[in-house]
Design a protein around this motif. Structure first.
Motif, PDB file in Angstrom:
ATOM      1  N   ARG A  21      45.802  35.702  43.337  1.00 34.41           N
ATOM      2  CA  ARG A  21      46.341  36.739  42.460  1.00 34.41           C
ATOM      3  C   ARG A  21      45.534  38.029  42.618  1.00 34.41           C
ATOM      4  O   ARG A  21      46.095  39.111  42.711  1.00 34.41           O
ATOM      5  CB  ARG A  21      46.329  36.257  41.021  1.00 34.41           C
ATOM      6  CG  ARG A  21      46.783  37.275  40.015  1.00 34.41           C
ATOM      7  CD  ARG A  21      48.260  37.596  40.150  1.00 34.41           C
ATOM      8  NE  ARG A  21      48.840  37.590  38.833  1.00 34.41           N
ATOM      9  CZ  ARG A  21      50.112  37.464  38.586  1.00 34.41           C
ATOM     10  NH1 ARG A  21      50.972  37.340  39.551  1.00 34.41           N
ATOM     11  NH2 ARG A  21      50.561  37.469  37.371  1.00 34.41           N
ATOM     12  N   LEU A  22      44.197  37.901  42.649  1.00 32.53           N
ATOM     13  CA  LEU A  22      43.347  39.079  42.838  1.00 32.53           C
ATOM     14  C   LEU A  22      43.650  39.748  44.178  1.00 32.53           C
ATOM     15  O   LEU A  22      43.716  40.975  44.266  1.00 32.53           O
ATOM     16  CB  LEU A  22      41.864  38.701  42.762  1.00 32.53           C
ATOM     17  CG  LEU A  22      41.357  38.240  41.412  1.00 32.53           C
ATOM     18  CD1 LEU A  22      39.888  37.839  41.512  1.00 32.53           C
ATOM     19  CD2 LEU A  22      41.553  39.298  40.350  1.00 32.53           C
ATOM     20  N   VAL A  25      46.917  41.637  43.943  1.00 34.33           N
ATOM     21  CA  VAL A  25      46.848  42.841  43.123  1.00 34.33           C
ATOM     22  C   VAL A  25      45.986  43.921  43.774  1.00 34.33           C
ATOM     23  O   VAL A  25      46.369  45.090  43.822  1.00 34.33           O
ATOM     24  CB  VAL A  25      46.306  42.504  41.707  1.00 34.33           C
ATOM     25  CG1 VAL A  25      46.051  43.766  40.901  1.00 34.33           C
ATOM     26  CG2 VAL A  25      47.281  41.596  40.977  1.00 34.33           C
ATOM     27  N   TYR A  26      44.817  43.540  44.270  1.00 30.94           N
ATOM     28  CA  TYR A  26      43.843  44.531  44.736  1.00 30.94           C
ATOM     29  C   TYR A  26      43.620  44.537  46.250  1.00 30.94           C
ATOM     30  O   TYR A  26      42.795  45.297  46.739  1.00 30.94           O
ATOM     31  CB  TYR A  26      42.478  44.277  44.072  1.00 30.94           C
ATOM     32  CG  TYR A  26      42.489  44.341  42.576  1.00 30.94           C
ATOM     33  CD1 TYR A  26      42.676  45.543  41.908  1.00 30.94           C
ATOM     34  CD2 TYR A  26      42.299  43.189  41.818  1.00 30.94           C
ATOM     35  CE1 TYR A  26      42.674  45.599  40.528  1.00 30.94           C
ATOM     36  CE2 TYR A  26      42.287  43.235  40.432  1.00 30.94           C
ATOM     37  CZ  TYR A  26      42.477  44.438  39.790  1.00 30.94           C
ATOM     38  OH  TYR A  26      42.470  44.494  38.433  1.00 30.94           O
ATOM     39  N   GLU A  74      36.919  40.665  42.658  1.00 27.40           N
ATOM     40  CA  GLU A  74      36.527  40.215  41.318  1.00 27.40           C
ATOM     41  C   GLU A  74      35.926  41.360  40.510  1.00 27.40           C
ATOM     42  O   GLU A  74      36.175  41.476  39.312  1.00 27.40           O
ATOM     43  CB  GLU A  74      35.547  39.049  41.434  1.00 27.40           C
ATOM     44  CG  GLU A  74      36.212  37.787  41.945  1.00 27.40           C
ATOM     45  CD  GLU A  74      35.234  36.709  42.370  1.00 27.40           C
ATOM     46  OE1 GLU A  74      34.013  36.862  42.132  1.00 27.40           O
ATOM     47  OE2 GLU A  74      35.683  35.710  42.948  1.00 27.40           O
ATOM     48  N   GLU A  77      38.646  43.496  39.194  1.00 26.91           N
ATOM     49  CA  GLU A  77      39.326  42.866  38.062  1.00 26.91           C
ATOM     50  C   GLU A  77      38.509  43.023  36.786  1.00 26.91           C
ATOM     51  O   GLU A  77      39.067  43.291  35.720  1.00 26.91           O
ATOM     52  CB  GLU A  77      39.590  41.388  38.353  1.00 26.91           C
ATOM     53  CG  GLU A  77      40.219  40.642  37.197  1.00 26.91           C
ATOM     54  CD  GLU A  77      41.556  41.199  36.736  1.00 26.91           C
ATOM     55  OE1 GLU A  77      41.965  40.861  35.619  1.00 26.91           O
ATOM     56  OE2 GLU A  77      42.203  41.989  37.467  1.00 26.91           O
ATOM     57  N   GLY A  81      41.162  44.942  35.062  1.00 25.30           N
ATOM     58  CA  GLY A  81      41.914  43.921  34.338  1.00 25.30           C
ATOM     59  C   GLY A  81      43.393  43.856  34.649  1.00 25.30           C
ATOM     60  O   GLY A  81      44.170  43.354  33.830  1.00 25.30           O
ATOM     61  N   ALA A  83      45.074  42.060  36.959  1.00 27.42           N
ATOM     62  CA  ALA A  83      45.569  40.697  37.182  1.00 27.42           C
ATOM     63  C   ALA A  83      45.703  39.958  35.855  1.00 27.42           C
ATOM     64  O   ALA A  83      46.675  39.216  35.641  1.00 27.42           O
ATOM     65  CB  ALA A  83      44.654  39.938  38.136  1.00 27.42           C
ATOM     66  N   ALA A  84      44.754  40.160  34.958  1.00 24.28           N
ATOM     67  CA  ALA A  84      44.837  39.526  33.638  1.00 24.28           C
ATOM     68  C   ALA A  84      46.056  40.033  32.874  1.00 24.28           C
ATOM     69  O   ALA A  84      46.735  39.261  32.182  1.00 24.28           O
ATOM     70  CB  ALA A  84      43.559  39.782  32.837  1.00 24.28           C
TER      71      ALA A  84
END
Length: 108
Positions: A21-22, A25-26, A74, A77, A81, A83-84
């Motif tokens: 997921r990270l 997203v990034y 990480e 994130e 935030g 992904a959260a």
């Protein structure tokens, strides 16, 4: 009496799905080299040895490349935030779908 050092425990390593997921997203902020290594490691499930052979580097070099890239994801994130927030929205959507289904509607 000897002094002891108190260390803060390292954060638990995210599982594969969280890392994926990270990356989703990034991943765009990584270098091409980091992005390709992470893609092969996460998406294609390549081992560090396979990555090292593909990238023509040592196993430790491939491991460091992936480790640094994942640490960067990480860190992003923790700061942003995103992904959260996507996970939260996915849970809300799933809850709404369940409610629609429970009401006898035709959910997707």
């Amino acid at each position: 009496m000897p002094l002891t050092r108190f260390r803060t425990p390292a954060p638990a390593a995210p599982d594969h799905a969280a890392r994926q997921r990270l990356f989703d997203v990034y991943g765009g902020v990584l270098t091409d080299h980091q992005r390709e290594a992470c893609r092969l490691h996460l998406d294609e499930d390549w081992s560090i040895t396979e990555l090292a052979e593909h990238l023509s580097c040592t196993r430790s070099g491939a491991h460091d490349l992936v480790r640094r890239a994942l640490a960067q994801l990480e860190n992003l994130e923790v700061r942003l935030g995103l992904a959260a927030e996507l996970d939260r929205r996915d849970r809300v959507e799933a809850g709404l779908r369940e409610q629609v289904h429970a009401l006898g509607g035709r959910g997707a």
